[in-house]
Every structure is written in C-alpha cells, then in structure tokens.
Design an enzyme around this catalytic site. Structure first.
Site, mmCIF file in Angstrom:
data_model
loop_
_atom_site.group_PDB
_atom_site.id
_atom_site.type_symbol
_atom_site.label_atom_id
_atom_site.label_comp_id
_atom_site.label_asym_id
_atom_site.label_seq_id
_atom_site.Cartn_x
_atom_site.Cartn_y
_atom_site.Cartn_z
ATOM 1 N N PRO A 55 0.835 -1.203 0.000
ATOM 2 C CA PRO A 55 0.000 0.000 0.000
ATOM 3 C C PRO A 55 0.870 1.253 0.000
ATOM 4 O O PRO A 55 1.763 1.381 0.836
ATOM 5 C CB PRO A 55 -0.795 -0.102 1.304
ATOM 6 C CG PRO A 55 -0.666 -1.527 1.734
ATOM 7 C CD PRO A 55 0.625 -2.021 1.187
ATOM 8 N N GLU A 56 0.626 2.138 -0.960
ATOM 9 C CA GLU A 56 1.381 3.387 -1.011
ATOM 10 C C GLU A 56 0.498 4.516 -0.487
ATOM 11 O O GLU A 56 -0.641 4.286 -0.089
ATOM 12 C CB GLU A 56 1.851 3.642 -2.441
ATOM 13 C CG GLU A 56 2.817 2.542 -2.898
ATOM 14 C CD GLU A 56 3.850 3.047 -3.888
ATOM 15 O OE1 GLU A 56 4.338 4.177 -3.711
ATOM 16 O OE2 GLU A 56 4.145 2.311 -4.836
#
Ligand SMILES: [Zn+2]
Length: 271
Positions: free
Chosen positions: A2-3
């Site tokens: 997840p960014e």
C-alpha cells in the site's frame, strides 16, 4: 505494498465509521507484528472515544481522548470495517471494536505492519518526527526541491523516493510523475533545472491526487476500506508497461533496474 494514495483512501473510507464512536475493545489475536503490539494497549484504549482519523506519510493516526493509535499497513496490510460479529479469517490480527456494532479489522499476511500508541503529540513520536514534507502540502515546492538537490549525484528518481526528501512517494508514483514531467529517471538530481522541478512537483501532486480519487492503485490483492479495488492502474503511463507502446508517443516503454527497483520510462518523452 500500500502506497500513500491507498493509505489516504483507507483513511477516507474508515473515517466516517470511527469518528465520534466509543471503542468497546481492542482484540489482538496476533501480537507479533513488525513491532510487538504494546501489551497494555487494550486496557489503555478500551472505553476511549475516537476524535479524528488522520494520516502522516503512510501512518494512519487514530486520535482518541486517551491518546493516538499509530497504524501502518506494512507490505500487505489492510483495514476494513465489518460487523464486529463476523468471524475472523486467517491473518485477521486485530479488531478495534466500536459501540456501533462494527469493528475495524486489520489483516496482514506478512506482518510487516504495526500498531503502536502514543499519549503525546503524535508528530513527536520516534517514527514520525524525522519524516520529510508531505507531498500534498503547500510546503512541498519546486524551489525547495531544487535547492535540496544542489550537488546531488543520486538519480532524480531515487531522490524523490528518499523519505528524507519527501514523505511517501513510492515507485509507481515516482515513475509516473517523472513521465508526466518529461524527466529521464536516471538523470542526476542536481542536474534537474529549477523549471523542471516545478513541473515535477506539479506532476507528483497530480498523480497522487488522481490515484486517491480513483481509490488507489490495484496492486495484486490490495483492497480499500470497503473492500473495493482501485482503478488507477488503467491510467498508468509507464509503470509495469515494459515493451508496450507509450500512451503518448507509441515508443515502446523501457525498463531498467535502479537499486533493487524497476524503473519504467519512455525514451522519447523523457529526455
Ligand atoms: Zn513517449
């Protein structure tokens, strides 16, 4: 992984379910995350009222009248809002049970995420105090970036992915922003002109904002807070498009390895 846009999408997804609610319980099924969940945390946070759901870089900050939960999704973590009674599945390590009958459930197969707590100002926590400027804040400017890059021989891509330069610009968004700004990823940071840095800052903001609007990028099994995948991937210009025609000029997209990461670029659009 997840960014930043996925974390912001999660924040927006969970916020309306949490703010104003009282925490009935914190149920920990697996304490050994990246760092151990503090032993006394369930007693500390039980009965507290949620006042805010914030974010700093890729940390979610759940502010309560007892202190702040610092939650990081790590490599493979996700948070979802479910009925508290729904049976936990494999890797459902933590439930934050709310007085609404819902719970915030943390799933993390690889356990690189973390759940920590501070009773003080979260910005002073050891994980947060050294973080660089937020890319979507007004303090992130082309001028500041250009000044910081003076004399730097590191590539511009490595430079903007360095968490000491700006917080939370990961590989996808660095690749896409450099494409949009027309900058070759391997160029030394110190050789990027002032005008190009302005364009780069604008592009970083654009790609992050678009990705947040699209609910993040679909990365393998990533799902947002409501369980829906993001659709930003369909808009990527270069990332993981090796050999495919550039969406702007039809030149095949190229790939090379920088450090341990793949970099994607169009040799015609990015000189
Ligand atoms: Zn091109």
């Amino acid at each position: 992984m997840p960014e930043l846009p996925e974390v912001e999408t999660t924040r927006r997804g969970i916020e309306p379910w949490l703010v104003g609610r009282r925490i009935e319980a914190l149920t920990v099924r697996e304490w050994r995350l990246r760092w151990r969940v503090p032993r006394g945390l369930p007693a500390r946070i039980g009965g507290a009222r949620v006042e805010s759901v914030g974010r700093r870089a890729k940390y979610l900050l759940i502010g309560t009248d007892a202190g702040t939960l610092i939650w990081h999704l790590g490599m493979s973590g996700s948070l979802r809002v479910l009925d508290a009674a729904s049976p936990p599945l494999a890797h459902d390590h933590v439930d934050l049970v709310l007085d609404s009958g819902k719970c915030l459930r943390f799933n993390d197969p690889r356990r690189f995420g973390c759940l920590l707590f501070t009773a003080e100002e979260p910005a002073r926590h050891r994980l947060l105090r050294g973080l660089a400027v937020e890319p979507l804040s007004d303090a992130f400017t082309g001028d500041a970036l250009w000044r910081r890059a003076r004399g730097r021989r590191a590539s511009i891509k490595a430079f903007i992915m360095d968490s000491r330069t700006v917080a939370g610009v990961g590989n996808i968004y660095a690749s896409e922003a450099l494409f949009r700004a027309g900058i070759r990823p391997g160029l030394a940071a110190g050789r990027v002109s002032r005008a190009r840095m302005d364009a780069l800052v604008k592009s970083i903001r654009e790609v992050l904002t678009e990705a947040i609007g699209a609910g993040g990028t679909t990365l393998r099994d990533y799902v947002d807070a409501s369980g829906m995948p993001g659709y930003f991937r369909q808009r990527l210009f270069v990332y993981e498009r090796t050999g495919k025609p550039c969406r702007r000029c039809r030149t095949p997209v190229r790939q090379f390895t920088q450090g341990a990461r793949s970099t994607y670029w169009c040799p015609r659009c990015q000189r």
